[in-house]
Write an enzyme that holds these catalytic residues in place. Structure first.
Site, PDB file in Angstrom:
ATOM      1  N   ALA A  89      11.117   4.348 -14.418  1.00  8.80           N
ATOM      2  CA  ALA A  89      10.119   5.153 -13.715  1.00  8.80           C
ATOM      3  C   ALA A  89       8.923   5.357 -14.635  1.00  8.80           C
ATOM      4  CB  ALA A  89      10.713   6.497 -13.305  1.00  8.80           C
ATOM      5  N   ARG A 136      18.920   5.702  -4.808  1.00  5.94           N
ATOM      6  CA  ARG A 136      19.499   4.816  -5.812  1.00  5.94           C
ATOM      7  C   ARG A 136      21.017   4.929  -5.844  1.00  5.94           C
ATOM      8  NH1 ARG A 136      15.753   7.266 -10.459  1.00  5.94           N
ATOM      9  NH2 ARG A 136      13.797   7.161  -9.295  1.00  5.94           N
ATOM     10  N   SER A 170       4.163   1.954   2.320  1.00 12.61           N
ATOM     11  CA  SER A 170       4.386   0.688   3.020  1.00 12.61           C
ATOM     12  C   SER A 170       5.855   0.298   3.052  1.00 12.61           C
ATOM     13  CB  SER A 170       3.593  -0.432   2.333  1.00 12.61           C
ATOM     14  OG  SER A 170       4.035  -0.589   0.987  1.00 12.61           O
ATOM     15  N   GLY A 171       6.662   0.917   2.179  1.00 14.40           N
ATOM     16  CA  GLY A 171       8.072   0.549   2.067  1.00 14.40           C
ATOM     17  C   GLY A 171       8.344  -0.357   0.892  1.00 14.40           C
ATOM     18  N   LYS A 172       7.370  -0.495  -0.019  1.00 11.08           N
ATOM     19  CA  LYS A 172       7.531  -1.432  -1.139  1.00 11.08           C
ATOM     20  C   LYS A 172       8.644  -1.009  -2.094  1.00 11.08           C
ATOM     21  CE  LYS A 172       3.699   0.667  -3.775  1.00 11.08           C
ATOM     22  NZ  LYS A 172       3.491   1.760  -2.794  1.00 11.08           N
ATOM     23  N   GLU A 206      12.637   6.987 -18.000  1.00 14.22           N
ATOM     24  CA  GLU A 206      11.251   7.358 -17.717  1.00 14.22           C
ATOM     25  C   GLU A 206      10.386   6.989 -18.910  1.00 14.22           C
ATOM     26  OE1 GLU A 206      11.169  11.464 -16.643  1.00 14.22           O
ATOM     27  OE2 GLU A 206      12.106  11.113 -14.693  1.00 14.22           O
ATOM     28  N   GLY A 229       0.821  -1.201   0.000  1.00 11.52           N
ATOM     29  CA  GLY A 229       0.000   0.000   0.000  1.00 11.52           C
ATOM     30  C   GLY A 229       0.857   1.253   0.000  1.00 11.52           C
ATOM     31  N   HIS A 273      13.329   9.237  -4.149  1.00 12.26           N
ATOM     32  CA  HIS A 273      13.658   7.967  -4.798  1.00 12.26           C
ATOM     33  C   HIS A 273      15.042   8.036  -5.437  1.00 12.26           C
ATOM     34  CE1 HIS A 273       9.909   5.434  -4.886  1.00 12.26           C
ATOM     35  NE2 HIS A 273       9.453   6.545  -4.341  1.00 12.26           N
TER      36      HIS A 273
END
Length: 401
Positions: free
Chosen positions: A254, A276, A234-236, A284, A231, A272
């Site tokens: 992306a 990385r 959530s940390g996915k 993208e 969700g 994000h």
């Protein structure tokens, strides 16, 4: 060459003295870890730690035959008492080589952090590399164009990019036994620890384990296709990124693109990008099928929910009349092509998607349509992945492995 790991934890050990965290609370009995120290063929000791003699005895080894004691990193706190009979501990200057009377040759590998790594070649020609806590090789791996190491002992979870560098240079190959050491309380012990190490192509061993360099052992099973669900917040995405940190090259795909004038979206994208690795390349695009069909480095696709939003835009799926006429059929064709590409791809790929079917039912027909189509897409992609995770509150639950 035999390596006995007298300890596999950080210099503070595990559990850390006085630490109330959950990981330390679980690190008892066989899960407890002393500070990392390695005994090589009974003759060379890498890192002198408290209780080394007792640790050796528990592992069935005496330190009486040790001819050289080398330190890899600065030792804070009170000086460790040198057990009677052991030679004085020291460090080899970066780039210098040392010949031990036992027949071992040791070369000091420069690090990008305080400390020294050691490349050890045994009398039998076996080669191992031992890196200090928090350290990665500075510049090249120091393999000097020779074959890959038989064993690498490194801070896999603390410095995963060190492993990526070693793989990129050829110093770590498919047959290299990579063992995670300097383990800390940032990762809970047990299945979670094993899962994170396996994702990096490494393994853990208990204190006192003896490893034979060059001995055949099956490589850790690293799934080629992984779907990470979760969700909002959530940390996915973090979990997905962490699964590829040990790869020498990654293409980050992306699907969200840029949104002119949206400061909040720009801030999200910035966070994000900061996470990385510098070696990762960003693309993208929502045109995923050609990327999956091409040969190339590992892919991280984040995320399928945004890909679906773009696909529904393209087929006019938000309009009830268009949807009933041709939109539904066109979208199913697009999603089927993507699922087929995931099935056929030869590249390592980690895909991220939202899990939106467990919350409040959307109030609009278009919202319910998106929820339903995303559920179908997730199910289709999950069916083609060897590994499927559901991330809840930062905790990864394995749905398929």
């Amino acid at each position: 060459m035999e390596l006995t790991l007298l300890g596999t934890g950080t210099p503070e050990g595990l559990p850390r003295p006085g630490c109330p965290c959950a990981a330390c609370a679980l690190s008892v009995g066989p899960r407890a870890r002393a500070a990392t120290s390695v005994l090589v063929d009974g003759a060379l000791l890498l890192d002198l730690t408290p209780g080394a003699v007792l640790a050796g005895a528990r592992a069935g080894h005496s330190l009486a035959a040790v001819r050289q004691v080398l330190l890899t990193h600065p030792h804070d706190g009170p000086a460790v008492e040198l057990p009677p009979g052991l030679p004085t501990a020291g460090r080899v200057p970066d780039g210098r080589e040392l010949a031990v009377i036992s027949g071992h040759r040791v070369r000091a590998v420069p690090m990008d952090a305080p400390g020294t790594g050691y490349e050890v070649t045994g009398p039998d020609g076996a080669r191992m590399l031992y890196l200090p806590p928090g350290g990665a090789p500075a510049g090249t791996s120091g393999s000097s164009g020779r074959r890959a190491y038989d064993v690498v002992l490194a801070d896999v979870l603390g410095r995963p990019e060190a492993l990526a560098r070693l793989r990129a240079s050829g110093a770590v190959g498919p047959a290299t036994d990579v063992i995670a050491v300097h383990l800390d309380h940032d990762t809970p012990p047990g299945a979670e620890l094993e899962r994170r190490c396996a994702a990096a192509g490494a393994r853990t061993v208990a204190d006192g384990t003896t490893v034979a360099a060059g001995e055949y052992r099956p490589a850790p099973e690293v799934p080629r296709r992984t779907l990470v669900l979760g969700g909002a917040r959530s940390g996915k995405s973090y979990e997905a990124e962490r699964r590829l940190t040990g790869y020498p090259e990654v293409v980050y795909v992306a699907t969200g693109g840029t949104r002119e004038g949206d400061a909040e979206w720009a801030a999200r994208v910035g966070l994000h990008r900061e996470r990385r690795a510098a070696s990762w390349r960003t693309v993208e695009t929502c045109d995923l099928v050609p990327l999956l069909e091409q040969e190339g480095p590992a892919l991280l696709i984040d995320c399928l929910a945004l890909w679906l939003t773009d696909a529904m835009d393209r087929v006019g799926a938000w309009d009830d009349a268009v949807w009933a006429d041709k939109g539904a059929a066109e979208l199913r064709e697009r999603t089927a092509s993507l699922v087929a590409a995931v099935r056929a791809t030869r590249r390592p790929v980690v895909l991220v998607s939202n899990e939106v079917g467990s919350g409040v039912v959307p109030a609009t027909a278009s919202g319910r349509r998106f929820r339903d189509e995303l559920g179908r897409l997730n199910a289709g992609v999950a069916g083609e992945c060897e590994h499927v995770l559901l991330v809840v509150a930062g905790q990864a639950l394995v749905l398929r492995q």
